[in-house]
Design an enzyme around this catalytic site. Structure first.
Site, PDB file in Angstrom:
ATOM      1  CD1 TRP A 323       0.384  -0.886 -11.317  1.00 11.48           C
ATOM      2  CD2 TRP A 323       1.729   0.583 -10.388  1.00 11.48           C
ATOM      3  NE1 TRP A 323       1.534  -1.685 -11.159  1.00 11.48           N
ATOM      4  CE2 TRP A 323       2.556  -0.683 -10.446  1.00 11.48           C
ATOM      5  CE3 TRP A 323       2.565   1.484  -9.718  1.00 11.48           C
ATOM      6  CZ2 TRP A 323       3.748  -1.005 -10.398  1.00 11.48           C
ATOM      7  CZ3 TRP A 323       3.618   1.293  -9.258  1.00 11.48           C
ATOM      8  CH2 TRP A 323       4.619   0.171  -9.562  1.00 11.48           C
ATOM      9  CG  HIS A 324       2.210   4.690  -7.591  1.00  7.29           C
ATOM     10  ND1 HIS A 324       2.212   4.770  -8.929  1.00  7.29           N
ATOM     11  CD2 HIS A 324       3.548   4.549  -7.154  1.00  7.29           C
ATOM     12  CE1 HIS A 324       3.368   5.088  -9.413  1.00  7.29           C
ATOM     13  NE2 HIS A 324       4.205   4.720  -8.310  1.00  7.29           N
ATOM     14  N   GLY A 325      -1.357   2.274  -5.328  1.00  3.60           N
ATOM     15  CA  GLY A 325      -2.182   1.939  -3.989  1.00  3.60           C
ATOM     16  C   GLY A 325      -3.587   2.043  -4.224  1.00  3.60           C
TER      17      GLY A 325
END
Length: 473
Positions: A323-325
């Site tokens: 989700w963060h990248g």
């Protein structure tokens, strides 16, 4: 547009407040929707269409989900799948398409066949507002909330500018009543201004200052790496990301209060934790509870066999990292935490909870290494740097210049270390508990807030500030 800019502070925000409070209550959601669209479109005009598409899909599918959730659950589930799938498809396309293409192109038969899509940019805030939209559809299907019949009110919820860009992730069921009947008062407004100002100070005075220290130490380490310099950089970056992100969350929560909303806290002094388990109950809490309620528990949580339980944890933390990248460093970062969470639950969590010093040293080491992975450009760089932290490759322990750097940046780091604990808050509360102290604080607090705003405005005019770190997620 960002909160830490003169155009926001002295242009957009005053005009928005004026329009909002002059408008009758029944059209205030419309005002919020319009100013939020302008806020988003100021920097992302092309991607307003993407957001409106996501809003429209969830809004329209909400009607059959709410209608059939009791009479025909199977049909309601179909509409739920449609809503979640279409919104996830938008997130996957914009955020992960090129990641998948780049990795698939490493497979010999596909090498040279696939190439990244040029010009495909990540819409700011899409990770946050997509999760908010999904929470509405799922909660509606579960019966935790009712169908929102006003497109304007639903659009205002999704696009609400205080938390649109970088959270906290506000779930619909937590604000559904506030969309219709929120309260406004002078005390709530003043509390919001105070919280916004404190967050602003955390971002500008501490977050950006620590970012500058980290950048300087990075150039030093590149020329003359030492183990203690590496650890000093880890400490600096860890404090930087905390003050940057928690500062934004404070500003968002403060702005929410100014407009009558009560948002959940997103940080609760995570660095006083005694374990990685506790850390993730205190860090980015809105994301952690989202994955817990919409992924981990539906998969069975810990109410399953041990192998399935471990699998559930790994899935959740794989998704948290991803989700963060769209990069392997984020995936490894998420799985890194999954390993420690499992080890703690199986082996030594009870011992950490009894410890006062060793547990906190353990936590800071675990978290510090995690942020090395988080911040690295690739896995190779992360491994190389972590090796340097432990003297691998012949990296010396210390240089004579290290003590100069420590002395030069010691005050900034010291303030950061104190600021990430509840010491200041508890001290102020203790003073307020005294009759005389309460009167003194009542005088000092507004003066201090005004002084902070003046100082930070000077920083903004000078141009010496950095964008919020989490904007890229």
């Amino acid at each position: 547009m960002v909160f830490s800019s003169t155009i926001f502070l002295f242009g957009f925000l005053p005009i928005s407040l004026l329009a909002y409070y002059l408008a009758p209550f029944k059209i205030r959601n419309l005002v919020l929707f319009l100013v939020s669209m302008f806020f988003y479109g100021f920097g992302e005009p092309t991607y307003i269409v993407v957001m409106l598409f996501s809003i429209t899909v969830a809004y329209l599918t909400g009607f059959p989900i709410g209608k059939y959730r009791t009479s025909n659950p199977r049909r309601a589930k179909i509409w739920l799948v449609v809503s979640v799938a279409l919104n996830l498809a938008m997130l996957l396309f914009f955020k992960y398409t090129n990641f998948f293409i780049e990795n698939l192109s490493l497979i010999p038969p596909l090498s040279g066949v696939l190439s990244p899509i040029e010009g495909l940019e990540l819409p700011i805030g899409i990770s946050f507002y997509t999760f908010q939209i999904i929470s509405y559809s799922i909660d509606l299907y579960r019966g935790s909330t009712d169908t929102q019949r006003s497109f304007v009110s639903f659009g205002a919820y999704v696009s609400l500018f205080p938390q649109l860009i970088a959270g906290p992730i506000v779930r619909y069921r937590d604000v559904d009543d506030q969309l219709m009947t929120r309260e406004h008062s002078v005390d709530k407004f003043a509390s919001g201004v105070s919280r916004f100002t404190v967050g602003f100070a955390k971002k500008i005075l501490l977050g950006d200052s620590l970012a500058a220290v980290y950048a300087y130490l990075g150039t030093v380490y590149a020329v003359e790496p030492t183990t203690l310099t590496a650890w000093l950089m880890v400490l600096t970056y860890t404090l930087h990301i905390y003050f940057d992100f928690s500062g934004y969350s404070d500003m968002a929560i403060g702005l929410g209060r100014i407009f009558g909303f009560n948002f959940w806290e997103n940080f609760n002094y995570p660095f006083i934790s005694k374990s990685a388990t506790e850390f993730w109950r205190r860090w980015h809490m809105s994301l952690g509870t989202w994955f817990r309620d919409y992924v981990y528990i539906p998969m069975g949580g810990n109410r399953v066999s041990k192998p399935k339980w471990f699998f559930n944890i790994f899935v959740v933390w794989f998704l948290t990292g991803f989700w963060h990248g769209a990069d392997w460093t984020f995936i490894v970062w998420g799985l890194y935490f999954a390993i420690f969470l499992i080890l703690e639950k199986l082996l030594y969590l009870k011992y950490l909870e009894k410890s006062k010093i060793l547990s906190r040293v353990y936590l800071l080491v675990v978290v510090g290494i995690s942020f090395v992975i988080f911040n690295a450009t690739d896995i190779k760089e992360a491994i190389s740097y972590i090796g340097g932290m432990f003297g691998a490759g012949g990296v010396p322990l210390v240089s004579t210049e290290f003590f100069y750097y420590l002395k030069s940046f010691g005050i900034t780091l010291g303030i950061g270390l104190i600021g990430c604990t509840p010491i200041v808050k508890k001290t102020v509360e203790k003073i307020k508990g005294n009759a005389i102290g309460g009167k003194i604080i009542a005088v000092i607090e507004p003066i201090s807030l005004i002084a902070l705003l003046i100082v930070m405005t000077a920083y903004l005019v000078d141009g010496s500030f950095n964008p919020f770190l989490y904007f890229r997620f």
